[in-house]
Design an enzyme around this catalytic site. Structure first.
Site, PDB file in Angstrom:
ATOM      1  N   GLU A  96      -0.117  -4.042  -5.113  1.00  0.00           N
ATOM      2  CA  GLU A  96      -1.141  -3.819  -6.134  1.00  0.00           C
ATOM      3  C   GLU A  96      -1.073  -4.698  -7.377  1.00  0.00           C
ATOM      4  O   GLU A  96      -1.362  -4.222  -8.469  1.00  0.00           O
ATOM      5  CB  GLU A  96      -1.125  -2.351  -6.556  1.00  0.00           C
ATOM      6  CG  GLU A  96      -1.435  -1.427  -5.411  1.00  0.00           C
ATOM      7  CD  GLU A  96      -1.678   0.005  -5.866  1.00  0.00           C
ATOM      8  OE1 GLU A  96      -2.641   0.589  -5.382  1.00  0.00           O
ATOM      9  OE2 GLU A  96      -0.906   0.523  -6.692  1.00  0.00           O
TER      10      GLU A  96
HETATM   11  C1  TNX Z   1      -0.968   3.508  -4.303  1.00  0.00           C
HETATM   12  S1  TNX Z   1       0.828   2.763  -2.145  1.00  0.00           S
HETATM   13  C2  TNX Z   1       0.251   3.049  -4.795  1.00  0.00           C
HETATM   14  C3  TNX Z   1       1.039   3.913  -5.666  1.00  0.00           C
HETATM   15  C4  TNX Z   1       0.350   5.196  -5.972  1.00  0.00           C
HETATM   16  C5  TNX Z   1      -0.320   5.741  -4.734  1.00  0.00           C
HETATM   17  C6  TNX Z   1      -0.980   7.063  -4.954  1.00  0.00           C
HETATM   18  C7  TNX Z   1       1.282   1.793  -3.096  1.00  0.00           C
HETATM   19  C8  TNX Z   1       2.128   0.810  -2.499  1.00  0.00           C
HETATM   20  N1  TNX Z   1       0.868   1.896  -4.373  1.00  0.00           N
HETATM   21  O1  TNX Z   1       1.393   3.239  -6.851  1.00  0.00           O
HETATM   22  O2  TNX Z   1       1.275   6.089  -6.459  1.00  0.00           O
HETATM   23  O3  TNX Z   1      -1.291   4.812  -4.297  1.00  0.00           O
HETATM   24  O4  TNX Z   1      -1.434   7.611  -3.756  1.00  0.00           O
END
Ligand code: TNX
Length: 648
Positions: free
Chosen positions: A450
Site C-alpha cells: 500500500e
Molecule cells: C489492508 S492488507 C492493509 C492493512 C489494513 C487492512 C484492513 C494489507 C497488506 N494492508 O493495513 O489493516 O487492509 O483490512
C-alpha cells in the site's frame, strides 16, 4: 480508580435518503452538575471524516488519520443535563457496522486538561437489533446427530477407527528422550487452555496409557495414532507427536463433554499429515497492542488448531511495537498514543497514554514458547509504506527538502520511507540486524503493501532517483529498488524475504529468495504464482478476520472486502483451478487479524473464532475431506481467546 464519566457521546449514522446525504450525528450529554465551556470534543472511529469535513453546529479543529477534534459554536456552554448536537455528511464512505463509528471520546481544554467521555456504540437510524459481541456459539448436535463419531478440528486425513470404549478420564502420557519435550508441551497446552479438564492425568487418577513412539520415515508434522487397550502415537519428531496428542486431547474432550454425541475409539487408527506446510495466522499488534501474555495464549490457541506460522505484524503507521537498541525513540514515541502525544489517540483509545511494546526479553520468550509448539514466528516490519510511527519518532528519516503531502489508507501524511534517502537504509539495516538476532525463522517479512500513488512526489531526492531508474509517475519502481536492496541484505543474512503481494510491482524482487502473501483477491495470488512467486493465500474477502461475519449493522467489523461468515470462510478452497505449475508455488493459507476494528476483546473473540479454525482446517485437511456440517458440529468445542461468547 476510574470513575464513570458524567459525559456521554451518542453517535448515529443515517443512510442517504432522497435528496439527503448520509449523515453522521453526534450528541454529547452532560450528566454532571457543572456547566462545561471552552472545550473541544475529540473522538476516534474507524470511519474517517474527510480532511476538509464540514460539520453542522461545530467546526473541525483537527483531523489526524482517524482522530477528529471539533469545537461547538463560539460561546457555547454545556449546561448540567444539557446536550450538544452536531453532524456531518463529509464521510469518505458509509458506515456499515456498529464498530465503524466512534469508539472513544474525551473533551479537551486549552490548558491541556481533558475530561473523559463515555462513547456509546454507534446506532443506525431505524435499526434496533442487539449488537453482537463475543464468539457465536455453535451448539454441539444432540445424541446420535453428529456427522462424525469423534471430534477433531482440523479433521484428520485418514480415519479408520472402530467401536467406542468407556471414555477415559484423561491421558497418562509416557515418553522418553525427544518425545518427552512434546509430551511436556502438550501438558502445558492442555493445562492453559482447559485448566480444570485435567486432560493429562496419571493412570492412578484414571488416565489412559498413551505412549509416544518413534515412527520411522514419517514427515515432520505427520503422526499415526493406534487405538487399543492402550494408545500409541507414532511420529518422527516433536511436531508430529504434539499434533497426535492434540488430536487425542480433542477426541477426549468431545467424548467427555458430549458422550452421547462423540466417542473415544476402541480400536483402529488415525493416520494424518497436513495438506499445506504453511498454516498461519497474522496478528496486527500495531493498531491494538496485545501484551506478551495475550500473544502467548494466542499461540496456544493456534497449536490447538495445528497452525504453525505466526506472522507478527510488529509495526505500522499507528504504533511501533518492538524495542530497538539503536533507536530508543521508536518505542518511546512510536509505541504510545494519547492526548497531546506525537501519536494521537486512535482505534478505541481516549486521552490516556495507551500502548506498549515488546522488550527483547519478551520477544525471546515468545519465540522460545512458539518453538515448543512447533510454531515458526515470522516477524514483520512494514516498510517502506505504513511507516508513520517510525517517521514520527525519527523525523530525519524523511527527505528534509520534501514538500507537500500524500495520503493513503490510514490517512497519515507522508508515512512512507523514502527509497532515495540514504539514511533510510542505515535505519533498515540496523533495525533488521537487531531483529535477525531475535527471530531464528528462515523468513523475515518486510511489508511492502500500500505505498500510495503520489508517494515521494514532493521529494527532490526521490524525483531524481526516479528519473535515473526510468520510473514513471507511479512509485512502483522506486519501491522495487528499495525492496531489492533490503532483500539483498536479508539474503546475505540467510533469510527468505516475505512481503505482501505488492512487492511484485515495478519489476519485483528476487523470486528465489522470497514469498508473498496474497491479500487483495485470489486472482492476484494466482497471477503471482504464475509469475513464479511462492505464495501464501490470505484473500481479504475470506481470510481477513477483521471483516464482519455478516452484512448486518449489528455485526462488528470492517467491510472493505465485504463480509464472510464462518461457513463462507470454511468453504473457500484456494488453488482448486490452478495449474500444476501454479500449485507448486502455493505454500499454504493464513488468517490475517488486522486490529483497527478490534477495539475491545469481545469484538476480537467474535471476529476471530471460529473462523480461525475454519482456515486451519483448510490448511490441514485435504480439500475432498472438508465438510462444513462436520466442522459446524465441532466448532463449539474449540477455545476462543478471551472467553467472550455471544449470548443472543
Ligand atoms: C489492508 S492488507 C492493509 C492493512 C489494513 C487492512 C484492513 C494489507 C497488506 N494492508 O493495513 O489493516 O487492509 O483490512
Amino acid at each position: 480508580m476510574s470513575v464513570r464519566p458524567a459525559l456521554t457521546l451518542a453517535t448515529t449514522f443515517s443512510k442517504a435518503t432522497d435528496g439527503k446525504p448520509a449523515t453522521y450525528g453526534l450528541e454529547l450529554t452532560n450528566e454532571s452538575t457543572e456547566a462545561i465551556r471552552d472545550f473541544t470534543l475529540c473522538f476516534v472511529a474507524p470511519t474517517r471524516v474527510d480532511l476538509d469535513a464540514v460539520f453542522d453546529n461545530a467546526t473541525m479543529q483537527r483531523r489526524s488519520s482517524n482522530f477528529v477534534e471539533i469545537a461547538p459554536p463560539a460561546g457555547f456552554v454545556l449546561e448540567p443535563g444539557g446536550r450538544w448536537k452536531a453532524s456531518t455528511a463529509s464521510l469518505g464512505r458509509d458506515l456499515r457496522h456498529w464498530s465503524d463509528g466512534a469508539n472513544a471520546a474525551y473533551l479537551a481544554f486549552a490548558d491541556g486538561k481533558t475530561l473523559p467521555v463515555e462513547s456509546r456504540p454507534t446506532t443506525l437510524t431505524g435499526d434496533n437489533a442487539p449488537l453482537k459481541r463475543g464468539t457465536e456459539p455453535f451448539p454441539v448436535p444432540g445424541p446420535g446427530k453428529s456427522p462424525a463419531p469423534i471430534s477433531v478440528v482440523p479433521w484428520p486425513n485418514h480415519v479408520a477407527i472402530e467401536g467406542a470404549r468407556d471414555v477415559p478420564a484423561g491421558l497418562a502420557i509416557t515418553a522418553s528422550g525427544e518425545a518427552q519435550t512434546a509430551a511436556d508441551a502438550f501438558a502445558d497446552l492442555a493445562r492453559s487452555l482447559f485448566p480444570a479438564d485435567a486432560l493429562v492425568r496419571p493412570v492412578e487418577e484414571g488416565g489412559l496409557s498413551v505412549t509416544l513412539v518413534t515412527g520411522a520415515g514419517q514427515k515432520p508434522e505427520a503422526y499415526r495414532i493406534v487405538f487399543g487397550d492402550e494408545v500409541t502415537v507414532h511420529a518422527a519428531g516433536h511436531a508430529g507427536w504434539l499434533y497426535g496428542l492434540v488430536t487425542l486431547g480433542q477426541i477426549l474432550r468431545g467424548a467427555r463433554r458430549h458422550p452421547l454425541t462423540f466417542s473415544f475409539p476402541a480400536a483402529g487408527e488415525i493416520v494424518d499429515a497436513p495438506a499445506f506446510g504453511w498454516r498461519g495466522s497474522h496478528l496486527d499488534v500495531s493498531r491494538q497492542f496485545y501484551s506478551t501474555g495475550e500473544v502467548e495464549q494466542f499461540l496456544k490457541v493456534m497449536v490447538w488448531n495445528k497452525l504453525n506460522r505466526f506472522h507478527w505484524h510488529l509495526t505500522d503507521d499507528e504504533g511501533w511495537r518492538v524495542e530497538i537498541d539503536a533507536y530508543p525513540e521508536l518505542t518511546r514515541v512510536g509505541a504510545w498514543r494519547g492526548h497531546g502525544l506525537p501519536m494521537p489517540p486512535l482505534f478505541g483509545t481516549g486521552a490516556a497514554r495507551t500502548g506498549g511494546y515488546y522488550t527483547k526479553a519478551a520477544i525471546r520468550q515468545v519465540v522460545a514458547l512458539a518453538e515448543t509448539f512447533g510454531i515458526d514466528v515470522v516477524p514483520e516490519v512494514d516498510v517502506p509504506g505504513h511507516s508513520f510511527a517510525a517517521i514520527t519518532a525519527l523525523p530525519w528519516l524523511a527527505d528534509p527538502d520534501e514538500t507537500g503531502a500524500y495520503y493513503f489508507h490510514d490517512n497519515f501524511p507522508n508515512g512512507c520511507l523514502n527509497p532515495a534517502h540514504e539514511p533510510v537504509y542505515e535505519f533498515v539495516e540496523k533495525v533488521f540486524g537487531e531483529l535477525l538476532e531475535l527471530f531464528p525463522s528462515r523468513t523475515f517479512h518486510v511489508g511492502a503493501d500500500e505505498v500510495p500513488e503520489g508517494a515521494w512526489e514532493g521529494s527532490p531526492l526521490a524525483r531524481a532517483m526516479n528519473e535515473e531508474i526510468g520510473g514513471t509517475g507511479s512509485p512502483a519502481k522506486l519501491q522495487a529498488a528499495f525492496l531489492k536492496r533490503v532483500q539483498t541484505f536479508l539474503t546475505a543474512n540467510g533469510r527468505i524475504t516475505g512481503a505482501w503481494e505488492e512487492a511484485a510491482m515495478g519489476g519485483g524482487i528476487d523470486k528465489e529468495h522470497a514469498y508473498l502473501v496474497g491479500w487483495t483477491t485470489i486472482e492476484v495470488s494466482q497471477e503471482r504464482a504464475e509469475e513464479g512467486y511462492d505464495i501464501v493465500i490470505a484473500p481479504g474477502q475470506r481470510y481477513y478476520l477483521d471483516m464482519a461475519n455478516g452484512a448486518a449493522w449489528s455485526e462488528p467489523g470492517a467491510s472493505w472486502a465485504g463480509w464472510s461468515g464462518p461457513e463462507e470462510t470454511y468453504i473457500f478452497q484456494p488453488g482448486g483451478d490452478w495449474t500444476e505449475e501454479q500449485k507448486k508455488h502455493l505454500l499454504g493459507v493464513q488468517a490475517c487479524i488486522w486490529s483497527e476494528h478490534l477495539t475491545d476483546r469481545a469484538i476480537f473473540d467474535r471476529l476471530v473464532f471460529p473462523r480461525l479454525s475454519a482456515i486451519a482446517e483448510t490448511g490441514w485437511t485435504q480439500a475432498e475431506r472438508k465438510s462444513w456440517p462436520r466442522f459446524r458440529a465441532m466448532a463449539g468445542l474449540l477455545p476462543n481467546l478471551y472467553g467472550y461468547w455471544a449470548t443472543e
